[in-house]
Scaffold this active site. Structure first.
Site, mmCIF file in Angstrom:
data_model
loop_
_atom_site.group_PDB
_atom_site.id
_atom_site.type_symbol
_atom_site.label_atom_id
_atom_site.label_comp_id
_atom_site.label_asym_id
_atom_site.label_seq_id
_atom_site.Cartn_x
_atom_site.Cartn_y
_atom_site.Cartn_z
ATOM 1 N N ASP A 50 47.979 44.801 39.931
ATOM 2 C CA ASP A 50 47.032 43.674 39.924
ATOM 3 C C ASP A 50 46.013 43.837 41.048
ATOM 4 O OD1 ASP A 50 48.759 42.703 37.997
ATOM 5 O OD2 ASP A 50 49.838 41.430 39.429
ATOM 6 N N ALA A 51 46.468 44.327 42.181
ATOM 7 C CA ALA A 51 45.572 44.546 43.322
ATOM 8 C C ALA A 51 44.570 45.654 42.998
ATOM 9 C CB ALA A 51 46.372 44.892 44.576
#
Ligand code: 26A
Length: 344
Positions: A299-300
């Protein structure tokens, strides 16, 4: 310009803790996976809530990306849609999002609890077991509300968690149609192998609207298998996805596959020349002892990548910012970023 990036996903609170292999085995879980909870998994949440080492941390894959993108971008850049309940879990999410300056426009369910994800950390792996609850009740009518649709019309970029294919393919289609009609880029994350396996039809229906596909190696493999591509070569799989039909023919499609410590690969397909542009980006390895947990690493990466698109950066730079953001986040507990803020 404000709120250029609109994100859509399932808001969840992560119940994170370290477990041993025996615990995973007891519940028939793989050490690195993300699944929807079945009835047999329900006792996990009660067990976790009794543990003193339990950490409650804002999660939900696309919400993590939205928070991460807002971390990187100037204030008032990102707005996130999803569905939550009216409870302390939703309050926790609001607190975390406020810290990052992420604007949320939640659909609120009166009688359904906010969704939760058991984030079971086992060494460098994480096994995620989700009870969607309120997140499962997001309706496209929420997006269609005049005040929300204004935010959609105002945005220049869209990011959608593939996990939301289990909830509202209609809402994804609405955003996809708008993005295609207005020639705005839309990114979709495959999110998990089970999306490629068991939500193949809604995934296939949404891909014509997608300009940027983001996924990891296990999702790429699951896609290849469920689509009978007869290859395990990551570049070949990316080519197959890149050349799928597109509604908006004014933009090529780029597929970005991360592979943990192995190079990130990108494939862009130009339908006019029928050419593929393939690139590989080595990952700068972090010392193993600096890795706190890998919950939210992907997600990062997506956060750094889409924030860069919003800033008008090149594909090469966007991947580099993605890798930088993932590296920052895995040095933190859960899907979070460090404060005071670090800059790329
Ligand atoms: C529908 N499912 C299974 C999910 C998720 C999810 N987010 C949305 N929908 N299962 C796990 N997650 C989130 O993934 C993040 C790590 O990438 C977790 O909440 C965790 O923060």
């Amino acid at each position: 310009m404000s709120y250029q990036l609109v994100c859509l996903g399932n808001p969840l609170l992560d119940l994170q803790t370290n477990v041993d292999q025996e615990y995973l085995k007891k519940y028939d879980l793989k050490d690195n996976d993300a699944i929807l909870a079945e009835p047999k998994h329900m006792p996990i949440y009660e067990e976790l809530l009794k543990r003193d080492d339990l950490i409650l941390v804002a999660g939900g894959a696309a919400q993590n990306t939205a928070r991460g993108a807002q971390y990187i971008l100037p204030p008032h850049s990102v707005v996130y849609f999803g569905s939550v309940g009216k409870d302390v879990y939703a309050e926790k999410l609001n607190e975390a999002n406020a810290q990052y300056g992420l604007r949320t426009e939640y659909q609120i369910q009166d009688d359904i609890a906010t969704g939760k994800c058991a984030a079971l950390i086992y060494g460098a792996h994480r096994s995620l077991v989700t009870d969607l609850a309120a997140a499962n009740h997001f309706k496209p009518t929420h997006l269609e509300k005049p005040e929300n649709w204004k935010l959609v019309e105002n945005a220049s970029h869209f990011y959608i968690g593939g996990f939301h294919l289990t909830v509202s393919p209609e809402a994804i289609k609405k955003l996809g149609e708008h993005a295609a009609e207005t020639n705005k880029p839309l990114a979709l994350n495959f999110s998990a192998p089970f999306i490629c396996q068991f939500f193949k039809d809604p995934l296939d229906a949404s891909l014509p609207y997608v300009d940027y596909v983001i996924a990891n190696e296990s999702e790429a493999a699951a896609y290849a298998e469920s689509h009978d591509l007869k290859t395990t070569d990551i570049v070949e799989i990316a080519k197959e996805v890149a050349k799928l039909p597109k509604v908006n023919t004014a933009r090529p499609r780029t597929v970005i596959f991360t592979q943990g410590l192995d190079p990130t690969i990108t494939v862009t397909y130009d339908p006019t020349t029928e050419d593929f542009e393939v690139k590989a980006f080595p990952v700068k390895k972090l010392d193993a002892e600096k890795v706190v947990d890998t919950n939210g690493a992907g997600d990062a990466f997506a956060a750094g990548f889409v924030a860069s698109l919003v800033e008008g950066k090149s594909l090469v730079e966007a991947v580099d910012v993605g890798q930088w953001a993932a590296k920052l986040s895995i040095q933190q507990v859960g899907p979070t970023f460090p404060f005071p803020k670090q800059t790329y």
